[in-house]
Write an enzyme that holds these catalytic residues in place. Structure first.
Site, PDB file in Angstrom:
ATOM      1  N   SER A   1      27.935  53.488  24.718  1.00 32.36           N
ATOM      2  CA  SER A   1      28.700  54.608  25.283  1.00 32.36           C
ATOM      3  C   SER A   1      29.896  54.157  26.115  1.00 32.36           C
ATOM      4  O   SER A   1      30.270  54.809  27.098  1.00 32.36           O
ATOM      5  CB  SER A   1      27.798  55.499  26.157  1.00 32.36           C
ATOM      6  OG  SER A   1      26.753  56.013  25.364  1.00 32.36           O
ATOM      7  N   ARG A   2      30.479  53.040  25.720  1.00 30.50           N
ATOM      8  CA  ARG A   2      31.703  52.540  26.379  1.00 30.50           C
ATOM      9  C   ARG A   2      31.493  52.156  27.843  1.00 30.50           C
ATOM     10  O   ARG A   2      32.447  52.023  28.594  1.00 30.50           O
ATOM     11  CB  ARG A   2      32.848  53.560  26.280  1.00 30.50           C
ATOM     12  CG  ARG A   2      33.259  53.916  24.850  1.00 30.50           C
ATOM     13  CD  ARG A   2      33.840  52.707  24.120  1.00 30.50           C
ATOM     14  NE  ARG A   2      34.468  53.068  22.840  1.00 30.50           N
ATOM     15  CZ  ARG A   2      33.942  52.775  21.646  1.00 30.50           C
ATOM     16  NH1 ARG A   2      32.760  52.159  21.560  1.00 30.50           N
ATOM     17  NH2 ARG A   2      34.600  53.080  20.551  1.00 30.50           N
ATOM     18  N   LEU A   3      30.223  51.953  28.240  1.00 28.80           N
ATOM     19  CA  LEU A   3      29.954  51.510  29.616  1.00 28.80           C
ATOM     20  C   LEU A   3      29.803  49.991  29.626  1.00 28.80           C
ATOM     21  O   LEU A   3      28.722  49.435  29.855  1.00 28.80           O
ATOM     22  CB  LEU A   3      28.694  52.200  30.162  1.00 28.80           C
ATOM     23  CG  LEU A   3      28.907  53.677  30.500  1.00 28.80           C
ATOM     24  CD1 LEU A   3      27.599  54.334  30.933  1.00 28.80           C
ATOM     25  CD2 LEU A   3      29.956  53.838  31.602  1.00 28.80           C
TER      26      LEU A   3
END
Ligand SMILES: Cc1cc2nc3c(=O)[nH]c(=O)nc-3n(C[C@H](O)[C@H](O)[C@H](O)COP(=O)(O)O)c2cc1C
Length: 223
Positions: free
Chosen positions: A200-202
């Site tokens: 999730s792009r974290l």
């Protein structure tokens, strides 16, 4: 170009959203010394069969202040810095001799990783350039003499003629000497970022910065 002009395979590539998987870069796992961390990741990149794991995209500053980038191969990484070899009279060579500030990225896309280095590039010792040049295949040595890197040339034929001329020049020589204009630069880093893609792009981003006294400090920055 209108949107309709985008061919199908590219269109689907542009729409793909890869969720970067299961790996992490936690403070507890990362080495306190960025060189140690870099070598651990480089070893892993090679073991996990990254294609050209030592390919590094190098950004320099042209004399007019414009940025300029290209790929080079990293040929050494130790306490002195990150070394690569090139033509000192090439576009990048001239840029670096005038303005040694560089930024470089080593992209390991298949591992969902990148390392970003910022520092100052200085020519390596002549003995290092000699040692590296002498270890290259003869064809590459001949090419170094035959190509005034980044300069225009009339045709492919003209280039191949220069190669034949060089071969003739060194025909009687067992070893080809290093052209004076060819050699290494070593990037002395002051900032090294390790980026690990996560779900999730974290992503994880650990940045090492060299403090006044020479010791490295580390901080996490947001994805
Ligand atoms: C995978 C790859 C590795 C390369 N390695 C080098 C290298 O180690 N040294 C080099 O001078 N050029 C290398 N090149 C060519 C450079 O990208 C570039 O075309 C050339 O150095 C001229 O750049 P310049 O005109 O900006 O100076 C490589 C290119 C690729 C795609």
């Amino acid at each position: 170009m209108s949107h309709d002009a985008v061919p199908d395979p590219l269109d689907s590539a542009l729409r793909t959203h890869t969720d970067y998987g299961s790996e992490a870069l936690e403070e507890s796992d990362a080495a306190a010394d960025p060189l140690e961390q870099f070598l651990a990741w480089m070893t892993e990149a090679a073991e996990r069969k990254v294609y050209e794991p030592n390919a590094m995209v190098l950004g320099t500053i042209d004399p007019d202040g414009a940025p300029s980038i290209r790929t080079v191969l990293l040929r050494g990484a130790d306490a002195r810095g990150f070394a690569f070899y090139t033509d000192y009279t090439s576009r990048k060579g001239r840029a670096l001799l005038a303005h040694p500030t560089v930024s470089a990225v080593i992209p390991w896309y298949s591992l969902h990783r990148q390392v970003i280095i910022a520092g100052e590039a200085r020519p390596v010792e002549q003995e290092d350039s000699d040692a590296y040049f002498s270890a290259r295949p003869r064809g590459a040595q001949i090419a170094a003499w035959s190509s005034d890197q980044s300069q225009p040339i009339a045709s492919r034929d003209a280039l191949e003629q220069k190669v034949r001329d060089t071969e003739e020049r060194f025909a009687e020589e067992e070893t080809v000497p290093r052209p004076e204009r060819w050699g290494g630069f070593r990037i002395v880093p002051h900032r090294i970022e390790f980026w690990q893609g996560r779900t999730s792009r974290l992503h994880d981003r650990l940045v090492y910065t060299r403090a006044e006294g020479g010791e490295w400090q580390r901080e996490r920055i947001q994805p």
